[in-house]
Every structure is written in C-alpha cells, then in structure tokens.
Enzyme design. Structure first.
Site, mmCIF file in Angstrom:
data_model
loop_
_atom_site.group_PDB
_atom_site.id
_atom_site.type_symbol
_atom_site.label_atom_id
_atom_site.label_comp_id
_atom_site.label_asym_id
_atom_site.label_seq_id
_atom_site.Cartn_x
_atom_site.Cartn_y
_atom_site.Cartn_z
ATOM 1 N N CYS A 157 24.935 4.977 9.675
ATOM 2 C CA CYS A 157 23.987 5.361 10.438
ATOM 3 C C CYS A 157 23.031 3.877 10.794
ATOM 4 O O CYS A 157 23.017 3.053 9.644
ATOM 5 C CB CYS A 157 22.921 6.236 9.651
ATOM 6 S SG CYS A 157 23.676 7.757 9.296
ATOM 7 N N ARG B 74 27.881 -0.684 14.002
ATOM 8 C CA ARG B 74 28.151 0.107 12.916
ATOM 9 C C ARG B 74 28.831 1.281 12.502
ATOM 10 O O ARG B 74 29.414 1.707 11.695
ATOM 11 C CB ARG B 74 26.752 0.362 12.079
ATOM 12 C CG ARG B 74 25.802 -0.915 12.184
ATOM 13 C CD ARG B 74 24.433 -0.445 11.892
ATOM 14 N NE ARG B 74 24.238 0.009 10.782
ATOM 15 C CZ ARG B 74 23.506 -0.684 9.529
ATOM 16 N NH1 ARG B 74 23.610 -1.650 9.347
ATOM 17 N NH2 ARG B 74 23.367 0.129 8.467
ATOM 18 N N TRP C 174 25.998 8.646 11.650
ATOM 19 C CA TRP C 174 27.452 8.713 11.407
ATOM 20 C C TRP C 174 27.494 9.956 10.582
ATOM 21 O O TRP C 174 27.014 9.985 9.108
ATOM 22 C CB TRP C 174 27.721 7.412 10.625
ATOM 23 C CG TRP C 174 29.337 7.233 10.277
ATOM 24 C CD1 TRP C 174 30.247 6.854 11.257
ATOM 25 C CD2 TRP C 174 29.900 7.491 9.219
ATOM 26 N NE1 TRP C 174 31.634 6.876 10.614
ATOM 27 C CE2 TRP C 174 31.456 7.426 9.385
ATOM 28 C CE3 TRP C 174 29.509 8.182 7.983
ATOM 29 C CZ2 TRP C 174 32.182 7.488 8.271
ATOM 30 C CZ3 TRP C 174 30.591 8.284 7.057
ATOM 31 C CH2 TRP C 174 31.796 7.861 7.066
ATOM 32 N N ASN D 171 18.984 7.124 6.642
ATOM 33 C CA ASN D 171 20.401 6.419 6.426
ATOM 34 C C ASN D 171 20.840 6.480 5.087
ATOM 35 O O ASN D 171 19.856 6.153 4.190
ATOM 36 C CB ASN D 171 20.227 4.888 6.889
ATOM 37 C CG ASN D 171 21.607 4.162 6.731
ATOM 38 O OD1 ASN D 171 22.599 4.881 6.578
ATOM 39 N ND2 ASN D 171 21.533 2.985 7.252
ATOM 40 N N GLY D 172 21.874 7.263 4.875
ATOM 41 C CA GLY D 172 22.243 7.394 3.354
ATOM 42 C C GLY D 172 22.361 9.015 3.128
ATOM 43 O O GLY D 172 22.971 9.630 4.036
ATOM 44 N N GLU E 263 47.127 -6.143 5.019
ATOM 45 C CA GLU E 263 45.758 -6.360 6.165
ATOM 46 C C GLU E 263 46.354 -5.993 7.556
ATOM 47 O O GLU E 263 45.532 -5.426 8.377
ATOM 48 C CB GLU E 263 45.393 -7.727 5.935
ATOM 49 C CG GLU E 263 44.299 -8.275 6.937
ATOM 50 C CD GLU E 263 43.116 -7.190 6.821
ATOM 51 O OE1 GLU E 263 42.771 -6.516 6.055
ATOM 52 O OE2 GLU E 263 42.282 -7.611 7.836
ATOM 53 N N LYS F 202 44.741 -3.368 9.957
ATOM 54 C CA LYS F 202 44.013 -3.606 11.255
ATOM 55 C C LYS F 202 44.701 -2.685 12.381
ATOM 56 O O LYS F 202 43.706 -2.025 13.052
ATOM 57 C CB LYS F 202 44.633 -4.959 11.535
ATOM 58 C CG LYS F 202 43.798 -6.306 11.396
ATOM 59 C CD LYS F 202 42.365 -6.473 11.404
ATOM 60 C CE LYS F 202 41.564 -5.575 10.602
ATOM 61 N NZ LYS F 202 40.838 -6.234 9.465
ATOM 62 N N GLU G 243 43.543 0.909 11.892
ATOM 63 C CA GLU G 243 41.923 1.238 12.298
ATOM 64 C C GLU G 243 41.785 1.110 13.739
ATOM 65 O O GLU G 243 40.813 1.948 14.114
ATOM 66 C CB GLU G 243 41.315 0.503 11.352
ATOM 67 C CG GLU G 243 41.051 -1.126 11.552
ATOM 68 C CD GLU G 243 40.002 -1.829 10.692
ATOM 69 O OE1 GLU G 243 39.040 -1.052 10.131
ATOM 70 O OE2 GLU G 243 40.288 -2.753 10.137
ATOM 71 N N HIS H 281 63.185 0.446 -2.641
ATOM 72 C CA HIS H 281 62.448 1.401 -3.473
ATOM 73 C C HIS H 281 61.808 2.531 -2.924
ATOM 74 O O HIS H 281 61.005 3.282 -3.382
ATOM 75 C CB HIS H 281 61.638 0.548 -4.584
ATOM 76 C CG HIS H 281 62.411 -0.549 -5.406
ATOM 77 N ND1 HIS H 281 63.097 -0.053 -6.254
ATOM 78 C CD2 HIS H 281 62.270 -1.717 -5.236
ATOM 79 C CE1 HIS H 281 63.712 -1.412 -6.886
ATOM 80 N NE2 HIS H 281 63.249 -2.208 -6.163
ATOM 81 N N LYS I 59 30.972 -0.088 10.488
ATOM 82 C CA LYS I 59 31.184 -1.512 10.081
ATOM 83 C C LYS I 59 30.611 -1.871 8.451
ATOM 84 O O LYS I 59 31.563 -2.607 7.814
ATOM 85 C CB LYS I 59 30.169 -2.407 10.839
ATOM 86 C CG LYS I 59 30.375 -3.849 10.690
ATOM 87 C CD LYS I 59 31.701 -4.465 10.976
ATOM 88 C CE LYS I 59 31.788 -5.761 10.612
ATOM 89 N NZ LYS I 59 33.328 -6.254 10.603
HETATM 90 O O1 M6R Z 1 31.542 -5.377 4.313
HETATM 91 P P1 M6R Z 1 32.642 -5.353 3.309
HETATM 92 O O2 M6R Z 1 33.388 -6.443 3.343
HETATM 93 O O3 M6R Z 1 32.153 -4.942 1.909
HETATM 94 O O4 M6R Z 1 33.456 -4.175 3.771
HETATM 95 C C1 M6R Z 1 34.557 -3.764 3.231
HETATM 96 C C2 M6R Z 1 35.495 -2.734 4.046
HETATM 97 O O5 M6R Z 1 34.561 -1.558 4.478
HETATM 98 C C3 M6R Z 1 35.880 -3.502 5.280
HETATM 99 O O6 M6R Z 1 36.483 -4.665 4.932
HETATM 100 C C4 M6R Z 1 36.690 -2.625 6.275
HETATM 101 O O7 M6R Z 1 38.094 -2.321 5.541
HETATM 102 C C5 M6R Z 1 37.075 -3.209 7.563
HETATM 103 N N1 M6R Z 1 36.960 -2.333 8.497
HETATM 104 C C6 M6R Z 1 38.359 -3.895 7.693
HETATM 105 O O8 M6R Z 1 38.660 -4.114 8.970
#
Ligand code: M6R
Length: 612
Positions: A2, A27, A74, A98-99, A485, A489, A492, A508, A607
């Site tokens: 949010c 965000r 959100w 927010n929260g 990673e 990527k 997501e 395995h 974000k």
């Molecule tokens: O702000 P942060 O680096 O602590 O965030 C951690 C994760 O939420 C962040 O890296 C998330 O996995 C990304 N969307 C990946 O691309």
C-alpha cells in the site's frame, strides 16, 4: 504494498495527490482512492485497478480540496473491491492505512457492539470508527488519535483527516515507513519520498511510534505525548532520475543503468586499485573482532547473500551463513558473539528482514553478546540503515520496477567491497589480491556494456519461450544463485513457472521434468566447473530438452540443433555472477513483454514488502 499520500495546503491538492499515487504505482497495488475535505464535507472517490481509473473518476466528479489523503491498496484483508479500497470513513473521519492491524477482529466486535456498522472487510475500517468513537469524549483530533493508537496491534502507518479540522492532517508511524514532505506554506505525508518529489525535496523521516500533526504552517511530532524535533533532510534526487525517460519500461531502463550504477557504487570505496582510507573507517574496530558472518535477506537480496557466502569463505576464510529473513526470525536462531549480521535490502524496509534484525539485536542484548550489525541498502534514509551499526549504500539510484535488477548487481559489488575491507582489516587478504580484484571491479561496467550488446539476440531467443509453461535454470558455484535469480525474475514478470537448480542436483530429481517442451537455461562462465556443466548439458539434450546457454565466448560451446548459445564476454570467474545476471534479466524482460504482462508492476507483487 500500500502507498499513502496526503497533504494540507492553501491550494487544491487533488492533482498533487493523484500524481503522488502514480509515483507510488511501482509498489504494487490493486485499487486506489482519495478523500478531500472541503466545506466540512469528505469528498471521496475509490476505484478498483489502476490509478488512471481513479484519476478519470476524480476528473469527472471534479472533487477539490486543500486537505486530503490518498492511497493505493494491496489487498490483505478482503478482496480488491471498491468498498475495500481506502480511504475508509466513519462519518466525519477519513483514514488511509499501510500495514496490518492484527487485532482488528476483536476491535471490530467491540465497535459493532457499540453500534458501528462496517462497510468493508478490511482491518483498516476499525481505525476510522475507533477515532470517531474517541472524538465523543474530546474535540481534539490529535488527542483522539493518540488515545486509540495503543489499542492497535501490528504494523501500520496512518493518515487521518476530519471534516471539522480543515487545516489539520494527523499521521502515525508504527512499523510501516512514513515520511513528511516539508513545503512552504504546505506540508505533506507519504510512504515514499518519491511521491512528493514534484512538490518538495525536503523531508523528515519519521521513527517508530511518532504521531504527527501537520498544518499548513507547522509540523509537530510527538513521542509519548512529548513534542520532539526530527531533522529535515534535503534529498539529492530529482523528478527525472525517477522517471522512465525514453525506455518502454522502468525495468529495461534499470537494466541499462547497471554499468553506471556499479561505477557509482565502487567509486565510493576505491581509490585506483586500493580501498580508500575513509571507506567503512568507523567499522574497522568491529571488523577486526568478527569471527563469522550471518546474512539475512529476502528474495533477490537473499540471492546476493548466497553469492557473498562463496566469496567470504573462498577469499577471506571467514565462515558465512545466509538465511531467508522470514525463516531466520521465527526459528529461534542461536545468536553468537563476535558475529557480523548483515541485512541486504534494496528498500531497507522489508518487514521480515527488519524484524529479523530487531530480534537479533534484542537477543544479543539479553545475553550481553557483542555483535555488529550492518546494512547493504539502496535507500540511505531507510529504517535498516538507521538501525544498524554500519551501512554500505548501493548507489543504484531509485529502482522502480518491481523486479530487482540494478539493486542486485550493485549489492554484489558492495558485498565484494565489504569483503575486501574485512580482508584488509583482518589481514586475511594480501594487498596484491585486493589490487587484483579492484582492477577487475573497475572493469565490470565495460563488460556489462558489452554484454548488453546481446540484447537483440536475447530478444530473438525470447520468442521461443513465450508459449512455454515451465523452465529450468542451471548453474554451478556462484552461478547457482544466478540460476535461482533467473528463475525468480522469469516467474515474477512473465508468470512462467521456473525453477533454479545447482546443476549438480539435476540427476537428483529435476531431470525427470526434462522433455521436448522444457527449456533449460544454462549459465556457463569460464571456470573450473565448466566441464562438469557440459556433462549436465549432455544429460539434458539426451532427454530431448532444449538448451539456452549463456556461455563465455571462449567456452567452446557452440550453436547446434536445440542448443542456442549467447556469448558473454570473458570475465574472471570470481565476478562472473555480476555479469551473468544481465542475460537472465534481459531474457525475463523480453519474454514478459512478448507475453504482454505488466512488466513493471507484475500481478500480486509489491516493490517493498512492508507487511509479513
Ligand atoms: O527491498 P528488499 O531488497 O529487501 O526486497 C526483497 C525482495 O522483496 C525483493 O528482492 C523481491 O524478491 C524482488 N521483487 C525480486 O525481483
């Protein structure tokens, strides 16, 4: 997660609030709303979906006001519907939040018993009714808010307005970030300073427990009912470095910004091929005493930590553990003295990482253990930076795309700088080795630029992914975290199911998945593991799998039937994970664009994950 924007001014702030919400879109959210106070009335619009929908509604109704609050939601409690969107109103009071209010159900039961009728399924609505109820015994809005705050359990940031207080905006920070934008004859709040850059570059960063009364002319911050001072900081960011420029998406812009971002990050620490004397100078005594390192992080930042583990142990013989923050914080870890606890976070506000840090500090204090805490972070003003003993900033500039790109590669550069510093202080790395690695670090921006030349070729290959449902990424050594990673990527932003594996694990289990339809991405730098990796590639091909190989230009791996090779410039195996991040980022980006997903704001994601 949010986003909150609010303000009190002489002029109408409708457009400022809508523009602010647009700047918070990165965000991640699913609905948006705004409430303005005008002539003792609350004027509210809320819409499901994009801020553009809200903007259209606001333009049609032409609501205006010089006091107001706005929000991108959100969903946590209740579906993304108009009724659940913020602001929530209790007659004369409007609230954005927010929260999460963890004890909302019991508060709701009590309020219902008092006759309050709920119109949403959110946890937030209780706050509006609680304030409304408290105002029955005092006309003072600040007092009413101060009275109800102790009843709220959880993490929250709040913005509150009232119809009878046209020059008063109340804000609360308890576990969710909130910043005050200091204007001239007008003041603002937001969960991220970026939202307010068009109106000010002067900010006050609130601390946990702060309750604030803003008017056009004044800012009063209270802690435990006492008026306190917080410094005003001038921010060096401009509106333009947080915009897309000529790029189609923020993510693409941020991928291309990596050479510059890494250059900036290493420049703060290096002087020629040596570390600058003042680099992490204040941490020297602490570093001398540490016997091990514990890294705590989430998502992409966790992957950066995984690579650092290889580096810490291989380069300076320092034991290093890495753990996902959401696991670390709940498993009663043994806190060990003389340990360096490193939080890695782009935002510095990730709820799990922050909670793990605070919990570690509490446990260490309870046992009188001497530990050192440190944050590697992209946001200088973040909670983690403020709450750790030392910090090292990644100078990547604002990262807006939800998918982390330049934050990740600059985290890797920063981690290497940290290792060089600790190696120097503990005398576990010879001066010549430091010089060798720093020379390689300076070379990285150029290698990344050359790697970016493969963009068109990667776009061409991406076309072969667009109909796929699943994908495997394989790598060995420090390329294993890059495989994780790459998979993160791809899933997501393109919503293709992807898994990353250490290539040695293929037999395995995951080999069972390999068939004609399964693309397998291989990360193949020139290192000691290359021959073993080539055997893994054979195993995939023998089962009909299609290989997409990002390989060192001298690896000898060639294009052939169902084997597509993109040549990556030669780089030392040590720093190869930084460079091999680039092709996996480009692949995910292009596949997502071809599949027509929302690249910068993928569904269901945020974000900065400021709630659990
Ligand atoms: O702000 P942060 O680096 O602590 O965030 C951690 C994760 O939420 C962040 O890296 C998330 O996995 C990304 N969307 C990946 O691309």
């Amino acid at each position: 997660m949010c986003g909150i924007v609010g303000g009190v001014a002489e002029r109408s702030i409708t457009n400022i609030l809508i523009e602010g919400l647009k700047r918070l879109e990165y965000r991640g959210y699913d609905s948006a709303g705004v409430a303005l106070v005008d002539q003792c009335q609350i004027l509210r619009e809320r819409r499901v979906g994009k801020v553009a929908n809200l903007e259209q509604a606001v333009n049609e109704s032409n609501i205006q006001g010089s006091l107001g609050i706005a929000h991108t939601r959100w969903a946590t409690h209740g579906k993304p519907t108009e009724n659940n969107a913020h602001p929530h109103i209790s007659d004369t009071v409007a609230v954005v939040h927010n929260g999460i209010i963890e004890n909302y159900q019991e508060l709701k039961d009590d309020l219902e018993a008092l006759g309050y009728v709920f119109t949403s399924q959110t946890d937030t609505e209780v706050v509006a009714h609680l304030i409304h109820d408290a105002l029955k015994s005092t006309p003072d809005l600040l007092k009413a808010v101060t009275q109800i705050v102790p009843q709220l359990k959880g993490a929250y940031a709040l913005g509150i307005v009232h119809t009878d207080h046209p020059n008063e905006l109340i804000a609360v920070r308890e576990g969710s970030p909130l910043v005050i934008g200091v204007g001239i004859g007008e003041n603002f709040i937001s969960s991220d300073q970026l939202a307010l850059l068009p109106v000010t570059n002067r900010f006050i960063y609130l601390e946990e427990g702060d309750i604030v009364r803003l008017t056009r002319e004044s800012i009063e911050i209270f802690v435990d009912d006492q008026l306190i001072d917080r410094p005003v900081k001038e921010l060096d960011a401009t509106v333009s470095n947080a915009s897309k420029g000529e790029y189609k998406h923020y993510m693409l812009k941020e991928i291309y910004e990596q050479p510059e971002a890494i250059q900036q990050t290493i420049s703060q620490a290096l002087n020629g091929n040596a570390l600058r004397d003042d680099f992490l100078q204040h941490a020297e005594v602490d570093f001398k005493n540490i016997q091990q390192v514990q890294i705590i992080a989430c998502g992409t930042s966790y992957h950066a930590g995984m690579i650092a583990k290889y580096w810490f142990e291989q380069l300076i013989d320092l034991p290093c553990q890495v753990e996902i923050a959401s696991e670390f914080r709940y498993r009663s870890p043994v806190i060990v003295g003389n340990t360096l606890y490193v939080c890695i976070s782009q935002s510095g506000e990730t709820a799990d990482t922050l909670a793990a840090l605070r919990d570690t500090q509490k446990r260490a204090k309870a046992k009188s253990l001497n530990i050192t805490t440190m944050t590697i972070c992209n946001v200088a003003t973040s909670s983690m930076v403020r709450e750790t003993n030392h910090h090292l900033l990644t100078l990547a500039g604002p990262e807006i795309g939800v998918a982390s790109t330049k934050a990740f590669t600059t985290q890797l550069a920063a981690l290497m700088l940290l290792i060089l510093k600790i190696g120097q202080i503990k005398q576990t790395m010879p001066v010549e080795k430091i010089a060798e690695i720093t020379a390689e670090l300076w070379h990285i921006p150029k290698v990344i630029l050359d790697t970016l030349q493969n963009d068109k070729e990667i776009l061409r290959l991406s076309d072969l992914f667009k109909e796929k449902q699943h994908c495997l990424f394989l790598g060995r050594g420090t390329q294993f975290p890059i495989a994780l990673e790459g998979a993160l990527k791809l899933k997501e932003i393109s919503y293709i199911h992807a898994e990353g594996y250490a290539a040695g694990e293929l037999k395995h289990g995951p080999l069972a998945l390999v068939d004609h339809d399964m693309p397998v991405v291989i990360l193949a730098p020139q290192d000691d593991m290359l021959d073993k990796l080539k055997s893994n590639m054979e195993e995939v091909q023998a089962r009909g799998g299609e290989l997409f190989v990002f390989a060192d230009e001298n690896s000898g791996i060639k294009n052939k039937d169902r084997q597509h090779v993109v040549n990556v410039p030669t780089i030392s195996s040590l720093l190869a994970p930084i460079v091999y991040s680039i092709p996996v980022q480009l692949l995910s980006y292009h596949v997502a664009v071809l599949r027509g997903t929302d690249v910068d704001q993928p569904r269901n994601l945020a974000k900065s994950v400021t709630v659990e």
